[in-house]
Scaffold this motif. Sequence first.
Motif, PDB file in Angstrom:
ATOM      1  N   GLN A  89      93.774  66.520  13.896  1.00 33.55           N
ATOM      2  CA  GLN A  89      94.458  67.110  12.749  1.00 33.55           C
ATOM      3  C   GLN A  89      94.103  68.581  12.567  1.00 33.55           C
ATOM      4  O   GLN A  89      94.853  69.332  11.949  1.00 33.55           O
ATOM      5  N   GLN A  90      92.954  68.974  13.129  1.00 35.93           N
ATOM      6  CA  GLN A  90      92.547  70.380  13.086  1.00 35.93           C
ATOM      7  C   GLN A  90      93.049  71.156  14.314  1.00 35.93           C
ATOM      8  O   GLN A  90      92.645  72.292  14.551  1.00 35.93           O
ATOM      9  N   ASN A  91      93.941  70.495  15.080  1.00 34.83           N
ATOM     10  CA  ASN A  91      94.509  71.086  16.308  1.00 34.83           C
ATOM     11  C   ASN A  91      93.443  71.401  17.350  1.00 34.83           C
ATOM     12  O   ASN A  91      93.533  72.395  18.072  1.00 34.83           O
ATOM     13  N   CYS A  92      92.422  70.558  17.415  1.00 35.30           N
ATOM     14  CA  CYS A  92      91.358  70.684  18.413  1.00 35.30           C
ATOM     15  C   CYS A  92      91.418  69.500  19.378  1.00 35.30           C
ATOM     16  O   CYS A  92      91.507  68.354  18.938  1.00 35.30           O
ATOM     17  N   ILE A  93      91.370  69.778  20.668  1.00 36.51           N
ATOM     18  CA  ILE A  93      91.315  68.712  21.665  1.00 36.51           C
ATOM     19  C   ILE A  93      89.888  68.184  21.701  1.00 36.51           C
ATOM     20  O   ILE A  93      88.933  68.956  21.720  1.00 36.51           O
ATOM     21  N   SER A  94      89.729  66.864  21.704  1.00 42.25           N
ATOM     22  CA  SER A  94      88.380  66.291  21.751  1.00 42.25           C
ATOM     23  C   SER A  94      88.332  65.128  22.725  1.00 42.25           C
ATOM     24  O   SER A  94      89.362  64.534  23.062  1.00 42.25           O
ATOM     25  N   PHE A  95      87.097  64.807  23.165  1.00 39.05           N
ATOM     26  CA  PHE A  95      86.901  63.706  24.113  1.00 39.05           C
ATOM     27  C   PHE A  95      85.505  63.139  23.899  1.00 39.05           C
ATOM     28  O   PHE A  95      84.526  63.886  23.807  1.00 39.05           O
ATOM     29  N   GLY A  96      85.414  61.811  23.814  1.00 37.41           N
ATOM     30  CA  GLY A  96      84.111  61.160  23.657  1.00 37.41           C
ATOM     31  C   GLY A  96      83.544  60.737  24.989  1.00 37.41           C
ATOM     32  O   GLY A  96      84.283  60.239  25.856  1.00 37.41           O
ATOM     33  N   VAL A  97      82.237  60.933  25.187  1.00 38.55           N
ATOM     34  CA  VAL A  97      81.641  60.645  26.495  1.00 38.55           C
ATOM     35  C   VAL A  97      80.198  60.174  26.371  1.00 38.55           C
ATOM     36  O   VAL A  97      79.491  60.530  25.429  1.00 38.55           O
ATOM     37  N   ASN A  98      79.810  59.339  27.318  1.00 36.35           N
ATOM     38  CA  ASN A  98      78.411  58.938  27.515  1.00 36.35           C
ATOM     39  C   ASN A  98      78.025  59.437  28.895  1.00 36.35           C
ATOM     40  O   ASN A  98      78.504  58.929  29.912  1.00 36.35           O
ATOM     41  N   SER A  99      77.173  60.440  28.962  1.00 34.84           N
ATOM     42  CA  SER A  99      76.841  61.115  30.227  1.00 34.84           C
ATOM     43  C   SER A  99      76.205  60.194  31.253  1.00 34.84           C
ATOM     44  O   SER A  99      76.150  60.534  32.435  1.00 34.84           O
ATOM     45  N   HIS A 100      75.699  59.041  30.809  1.00 32.57           N
ATOM     46  CA  HIS A 100      74.988  58.140  31.721  1.00 32.57           C
ATOM     47  C   HIS A 100      75.833  56.933  32.135  1.00 32.57           C
ATOM     48  O   HIS A 100      75.321  56.026  32.781  1.00 32.57           O
ATOM     49  N   ASN A 101      77.106  56.950  31.770  1.00 30.69           N
ATOM     50  CA  ASN A 101      78.010  55.863  32.132  1.00 30.69           C
ATOM     51  C   ASN A 101      78.996  56.362  33.185  1.00 30.69           C
ATOM     52  O   ASN A 101      79.832  57.224  32.903  1.00 30.69           O
ATOM     53  N   LYS A 102      78.917  55.822  34.410  1.00 26.03           N
ATOM     54  CA  LYS A 102      79.733  56.328  35.515  1.00 26.03           C
ATOM     55  C   LYS A 102      81.223  56.201  35.253  1.00 26.03           C
ATOM     56  O   LYS A 102      82.005  57.117  35.540  1.00 26.03           O
ATOM     57  N   ASP A 103      81.646  55.050  34.727  1.00 26.91           N
ATOM     58  CA  ASP A 103      83.068  54.849  34.453  1.00 26.91           C
ATOM     59  C   ASP A 103      83.573  55.851  33.417  1.00 26.91           C
ATOM     60  O   ASP A 103      84.679  56.384  33.537  1.00 26.91           O
ATOM     61  N   ASN A 104      82.744  56.097  32.412  1.00 27.89           N
ATOM     62  CA  ASN A 104      83.108  57.062  31.370  1.00 27.89           C
ATOM     63  C   ASN A 104      83.198  58.478  31.941  1.00 27.89           C
ATOM     64  O   ASN A 104      84.088  59.260  31.580  1.00 27.89           O
ATOM     65  N   ILE A 105      82.272  58.806  32.846  1.00 32.95           N
ATOM     66  CA  ILE A 105      82.275  60.132  33.478  1.00 32.95           C
ATOM     67  C   ILE A 105      83.517  60.305  34.355  1.00 32.95           C
ATOM     68  O   ILE A 105      84.119  61.380  34.413  1.00 32.95           O
ATOM     69  N   LYS A 106      83.923  59.235  35.048  1.00 32.94           N
ATOM     70  CA  LYS A 106      85.146  59.295  35.858  1.00 32.94           C
ATOM     71  C   LYS A 106      86.359  59.595  34.984  1.00 32.94           C
ATOM     72  O   LYS A 106      87.227  60.393  35.350  1.00 32.94           O
ATOM     73  N   GLU A 107      86.417  58.941  33.803  1.00 34.47           N
ATOM     74  CA  GLU A 107      87.503  59.197  32.855  1.00 34.47           C
ATOM     75  C   GLU A 107      87.466  60.647  32.373  1.00 34.47           C
ATOM     76  O   GLU A 107      88.508  61.303  32.267  1.00 34.47           O
TER      77      GLU A 107
END
Length: 370
Positions: A93-111
Amino acid sequence: MTIANLEKRLGSGVKRAAKTWFSPHMAAASRAVAERIPLVDIVLEVRDARIPLSSEYDQLRNFRSSSKRIIVLNKMDLANRSEIKEWMRYFEQQNCISFGVNSHNKDNIKECLKFLQAQVKEVKKIDHSSYTATIMLVGIPNVGKSALANSLHQIGRISAAEKGKLKRATVSPIPGETRDISSLKIGSHPNVYVLDTPGILPPDILDVEVCSKLALTGAIKDCLVGEKELAQYFLSILIRSDEYKKWEKLSTEENEISTIDQRVGCLGSSELDSRQKRQYPTDHTQDFVVREVRRVLFETISSFPGSLEKEKDLSRLIETQFTALREALRVASESGEDVENKVAAKLLNLYRTGRLGHCTLDSVPRNIIQ
């Protein structure tokens, strides 16, 4: 000892320590980052998912650049999932692109890598002058920039089937360990490089609540504010949350465990010794120790007869918890300040590694979220 009073004490300590952390090195790093921002394609502002607002990188607030800006909420595994979704809606809503991540999760890092590659392609649609893209990671200390850079580099090399010695950025739980700007390759066709930068805090933080949250999540060295005070602050937050209620079943399981212990007592000495060797009571990260800590915290809060709205009662409850946690954390019972500091250090470690629930400390502005 209200939360407000604890925040005031911690905030004052953080402000006094400001001259300590904002050294000539941090000032130089701040200038170096500012000089490079206009030269990169994407600025990746890494924030702590537990404090999405308090961990804002102040230097970007009024910075105007042609570089694309993305907010990455790192340490997603330590925060409340539903609240992360609310924060991402808020940023949208603030016109900011965001992404949630867990640096220690390989599948999450691939995403995350796929997401970044898509963002690079969007940038290159506008700028065809180069087939190489650069992404700069910026943020305050200890939000996990180096861990994220290393994970992206490792997964990126595997995806591109590149060989060779693995270059790594320095990773440490102690804030301020990254000293220089380093470059790591995370993609090919086009070549994509990520720049890891030192964590930078402004020389002045006016909001005492922000100061306290930064200290509790480890953005500021514990020795500058005091581990005992930080642990008390954490307990005051836990007491007023619903997180501890999830551990209710541990209290009812205690009777079952006592029955099992009686049966174990009937075992032969060799079998009993074998079981005991697999446990290390002084290691507070052992599952059976963590379960005991959770049980103690639940029982001390749920059975407390006083009013948590009264400062004296809240203070008395926290003192009771410290006493009970000595035994739960297997800290030697000798008297003195050192014992309480040991309890505090172990408790903070369990909180910061997600063993004591998933608390998001910043609340989304409710007048914006619909």
